[in-house]
Design a protein around this motif. Structure first.
Motif, PDB file in Angstrom:
ATOM      1  N   GLN A 122     -66.633 -39.107  20.423  1.00 33.21           N
ATOM      2  CA  GLN A 122     -67.891 -38.722  19.778  1.00 33.21           C
ATOM      3  C   GLN A 122     -67.660 -38.145  18.390  1.00 33.21           C
ATOM      4  O   GLN A 122     -68.382 -38.476  17.445  1.00 33.21           O
ATOM      5  CB  GLN A 122     -68.618 -37.667  20.621  1.00 33.21           C
ATOM      6  N   ASP A 123     -66.642 -37.281  18.259  1.00 28.61           N
ATOM      7  CA  ASP A 123     -66.503 -36.467  17.056  1.00 28.61           C
ATOM      8  C   ASP A 123     -65.585 -37.069  15.997  1.00 28.61           C
ATOM      9  O   ASP A 123     -65.789 -36.817  14.804  1.00 28.61           O
ATOM     10  CB  ASP A 123     -65.950 -35.085  17.422  1.00 28.61           C
ATOM     11  N   ALA A 124     -64.575 -37.809  16.426  1.00 33.19           N
ATOM     12  CA  ALA A 124     -63.570 -38.304  15.475  1.00 33.19           C
ATOM     13  C   ALA A 124     -63.035 -39.652  15.936  1.00 33.19           C
ATOM     14  O   ALA A 124     -61.865 -39.776  16.311  1.00 33.19           O
ATOM     15  CB  ALA A 124     -62.424 -37.297  15.336  1.00 33.19           C
ATOM     16  N   PRO A 125     -63.878 -40.695  15.925  1.00 28.93           N
ATOM     17  CA  PRO A 125     -63.442 -42.003  16.431  1.00 28.93           C
ATOM     18  C   PRO A 125     -62.230 -42.564  15.704  1.00 28.93           C
ATOM     19  O   PRO A 125     -61.455 -43.326  16.289  1.00 28.93           O
ATOM     20  CB  PRO A 125     -64.676 -42.892  16.235  1.00 28.93           C
ATOM     21  N   GLU A 126     -62.024 -42.173  14.439  1.00 29.05           N
ATOM     22  CA  GLU A 126     -60.851 -42.650  13.714  1.00 29.05           C
ATOM     23  C   GLU A 126     -59.558 -42.142  14.351  1.00 29.05           C
ATOM     24  O   GLU A 126     -58.539 -42.849  14.369  1.00 29.05           O
ATOM     25  CB  GLU A 126     -60.928 -42.240  12.237  1.00 29.05           C
ATOM     26  N   ALA A 127     -59.570 -40.938  14.891  1.00 31.33           N
ATOM     27  CA  ALA A 127     -58.387 -40.405  15.576  1.00 31.33           C
ATOM     28  C   ALA A 127     -58.101 -41.188  16.846  1.00 31.33           C
ATOM     29  O   ALA A 127     -56.940 -41.399  17.218  1.00 31.33           O
ATOM     30  CB  ALA A 127     -58.580 -38.928  15.896  1.00 31.33           C
ATOM     31  N   MET A 128     -59.146 -41.649  17.526  1.00 25.80           N
ATOM     32  CA  MET A 128     -58.954 -42.429  18.736  1.00 25.80           C
ATOM     33  C   MET A 128     -58.446 -43.832  18.426  1.00 25.80           C
ATOM     34  O   MET A 128     -57.737 -44.431  19.228  1.00 25.80           O
ATOM     35  CB  MET A 128     -60.248 -42.483  19.528  1.00 25.80           C
ATOM     36  N   THR A 129     -58.775 -44.367  17.263  1.00 23.74           N
ATOM     37  CA  THR A 129     -58.209 -45.657  16.858  1.00 23.74           C
ATOM     38  C   THR A 129     -56.693 -45.552  16.772  1.00 23.74           C
ATOM     39  O   THR A 129     -55.967 -46.442  17.238  1.00 23.74           O
ATOM     40  CB  THR A 129     -58.788 -46.085  15.501  1.00 23.74           C
ATOM     41  N   HIS A 217     -47.781 -29.619  16.394  1.00 26.89           N
ATOM     42  CA  HIS A 217     -47.595 -31.041  16.105  1.00 26.89           C
ATOM     43  C   HIS A 217     -48.423 -31.925  17.034  1.00 26.89           C
ATOM     44  O   HIS A 217     -48.010 -33.042  17.369  1.00 26.89           O
ATOM     45  CB  HIS A 217     -46.111 -31.392  16.207  1.00 26.89           C
ATOM     46  N   ALA A 218     -49.588 -31.460  17.415  1.00 26.46           N
ATOM     47  CA  ALA A 218     -50.460 -32.225  18.316  1.00 26.46           C
ATOM     48  C   ALA A 218     -50.904 -33.528  17.681  1.00 26.46           C
ATOM     49  O   ALA A 218     -51.058 -33.629  16.455  1.00 26.46           O
ATOM     50  CB  ALA A 218     -51.688 -31.391  18.684  1.00 26.46           C
ATOM     51  N   HIS A 219     -51.129 -34.542  18.509  1.00 18.45           N
ATOM     52  CA  HIS A 219     -51.685 -35.802  18.045  1.00 18.45           C
ATOM     53  C   HIS A 219     -53.076 -35.567  17.466  1.00 18.45           C
ATOM     54  O   HIS A 219     -53.817 -34.693  17.932  1.00 18.45           O
ATOM     55  CB  HIS A 219     -51.796 -36.789  19.207  1.00 18.45           C
ATOM     56  N   PRO A 220     -53.497 -36.346  16.472  1.00 22.87           N
ATOM     57  CA  PRO A 220     -54.834 -36.169  15.888  1.00 22.87           C
ATOM     58  C   PRO A 220     -55.963 -36.228  16.914  1.00 22.87           C
ATOM     59  O   PRO A 220     -56.959 -35.499  16.791  1.00 22.87           O
ATOM     60  CB  PRO A 220     -54.924 -37.308  14.880  1.00 22.87           C
ATOM     61  N   GLY A 221     -55.825 -37.073  17.919  1.00 26.45           N
ATOM     62  CA  GLY A 221     -56.854 -37.144  18.950  1.00 26.45           C
ATOM     63  C   GLY A 221     -56.989 -35.838  19.714  1.00 26.45           C
ATOM     64  O   GLY A 221     -58.103 -35.421  20.068  1.00 26.45           O
ATOM     65  N   ILE A 222     -55.863 -35.188  19.966  1.00 24.87           N
ATOM     66  CA  ILE A 222     -55.884 -33.903  20.659  1.00 24.87           C
ATOM     67  C   ILE A 222     -56.528 -32.832  19.780  1.00 24.87           C
ATOM     68  O   ILE A 222     -57.305 -31.994  20.252  1.00 24.87           O
ATOM     69  CB  ILE A 222     -54.465 -33.484  21.061  1.00 24.87           C
ATOM     70  N   VAL A 223     -56.183 -32.843  18.501  1.00 23.76           N
ATOM     71  CA  VAL A 223     -56.806 -31.878  17.576  1.00 23.76           C
ATOM     72  C   VAL A 223     -58.320 -32.023  17.611  1.00 23.76           C
ATOM     73  O   VAL A 223     -59.064 -31.028  17.662  1.00 23.76           O
ATOM     74  CB  VAL A 223     -56.265 -32.067  16.148  1.00 23.76           C
ATOM     75  N   ALA A 224     -58.801 -33.262  17.616  1.00 22.76           N
ATOM     76  CA  ALA A 224     -60.243 -33.504  17.662  1.00 22.76           C
ATOM     77  C   ALA A 224     -60.849 -33.013  18.972  1.00 22.76           C
ATOM     78  O   ALA A 224     -61.955 -32.453  18.989  1.00 22.76           O
ATOM     79  CB  ALA A 224     -60.526 -34.990  17.464  1.00 22.76           C
ATOM     80  N   VAL A 225     -60.148 -33.231  20.081  1.00 18.12           N
ATOM     81  CA  VAL A 225     -60.646 -32.754  21.375  1.00 18.12           C
ATOM     82  C   VAL A 225     -60.749 -31.227  21.363  1.00 18.12           C
ATOM     83  O   VAL A 225     -61.776 -30.644  21.744  1.00 18.12           O
ATOM     84  CB  VAL A 225     -59.735 -33.220  22.522  1.00 18.12           C
ATOM     85  N   ASN A 226     -59.677 -30.557  20.925  1.00 15.17           N
ATOM     86  CA  ASN A 226     -59.688 -29.094  20.942  1.00 15.17           C
ATOM     87  C   ASN A 226     -60.772 -28.528  20.030  1.00 15.17           C
ATOM     88  O   ASN A 226     -61.488 -27.597  20.400  1.00 15.17           O
ATOM     89  CB  ASN A 226     -58.317 -28.558  20.538  1.00 15.17           C
TER      90      ASN A 226
END
Length: 267
Positions: A122-129, A217-226
């Motif tokens: 929802q918040d950062a689809p580019e990170a999920m790509t 050093h979290a993955h970008p997707g994790i940063v977006a989740v948090n």
């Protein structure tokens, strides 16, 4: 709910302190992964169930819903009185579900890099790509039935450059290979939000005292989740473990325990 019939998790007990905490491990680990964390907080007793196909629990039947099975099993492992709850990765996502559905059973909540990727979608689809591109190789191997090779790549993606696969004990590699097939079974819960945690009145109404942790050093997707969880949850704070990656509770247990201690002192 489509939980695996008659599934009862193996439960490890770590420590013997007066305060009790439910501890939910990540995919391809087991309850004993919390040993270093438990040692750093001697006033706790950790109740640490093994997920299906992990540790000494029986295998997932690949027919029932994996997320529902873990949820039902962890709920059954809880005390009648409120407990502190901590979860890592998939275990953290399962802990979120507990907090929304049964806040009365939770004294405090700590989630470490929850892989509840519906938030990032929802918040950062580019990170999920980026995440999906990294995940595709091990998923392709898993679909081809190459479980050991898939486990090797999954471990490489999430292990923060730790011990190389070939340097691990055979027992460890075998345990990871045994567990790797559960990953696609987690997708409906983690990506499609089949538990409706993002619906109005769910996470956004959860007032349990909550700590949201990640490694530096979290993955970008994790940063977006948090970030997304912190924005949605009423009583949540964020913290970052310096020098750590996804496996912070295993690689940096003392540092994680120090931050969690602050939450426990206030709960």
């Amino acid at each position: 709910m489509r939980a695996q019939p008659d599934f009862e998790p193996n439960i490890m007990t770590l420590g013997n302190g007066p305060r009790r905490m439910l501890a939910l491990h990540c995919t391809m680990a087991f309850g004993g992964a919390w040993a270093g964390f438990a040692k750093a907080l001697p006033d706790l007793t950790l109740i640490a169930p093994d997920m299906p196909s992990h540790g000494r629990s029986v295998d997932w039947d690949e027919v029932s819903d994996f997320g529902d099975t873990v949820y039902a099993a962890t709920l059954s492992a809880m005390d009648e009185t409120p407990m502190d709850v901590i979860g890592h990765s998939f275990g953290a996502a399962a802990a979120l579900r507990l907090a929304v559905r049964h806040p009365e059973k939770i004294r405090s909540l700590t989630v470490i890099e929850p892989v509840f990727f519906a938030v990032a979608m929802q918040d950062a689809p580019e990170a999920m790509t980026q995440h999906n591109a990294h995940a595709r190789p091990y998923l392709d191997l898993l679909r081809a039935g190459e479980r050991e090779a898939a486990a090797r790549l999954f471990n490489r993606m999430w292990s923060d450059g730790g011990t190389k696969w070939d340097a691990m004990p055979e027992r460890t590699r075998a345990a990871m290979t045994r567990a790797i097939h559960v990953v696609p079974g987690q997708d409906k819960f983690l990506f499609a939000d089949t538990s409706n945690l993002l619906s109005p009145g769910a996470l956004d109404s959860c007032s349990v005292p909550t700590l949201i942790l990640r490694g530096e050093h979290a993955h970008p997707g994790i940063v977006a989740v948090n970030d997304g969880l912190a924005a949605r949850m009423l009583n949540a704070t964020q913290s970052v473990i310096e020098g750590a990656g996804h496996m912070a509770p295993i690689t940096h247990p003392v540092e994680v325990a120090s931050v969690v201690r602050n939450l426990l002192d206030q709960s």
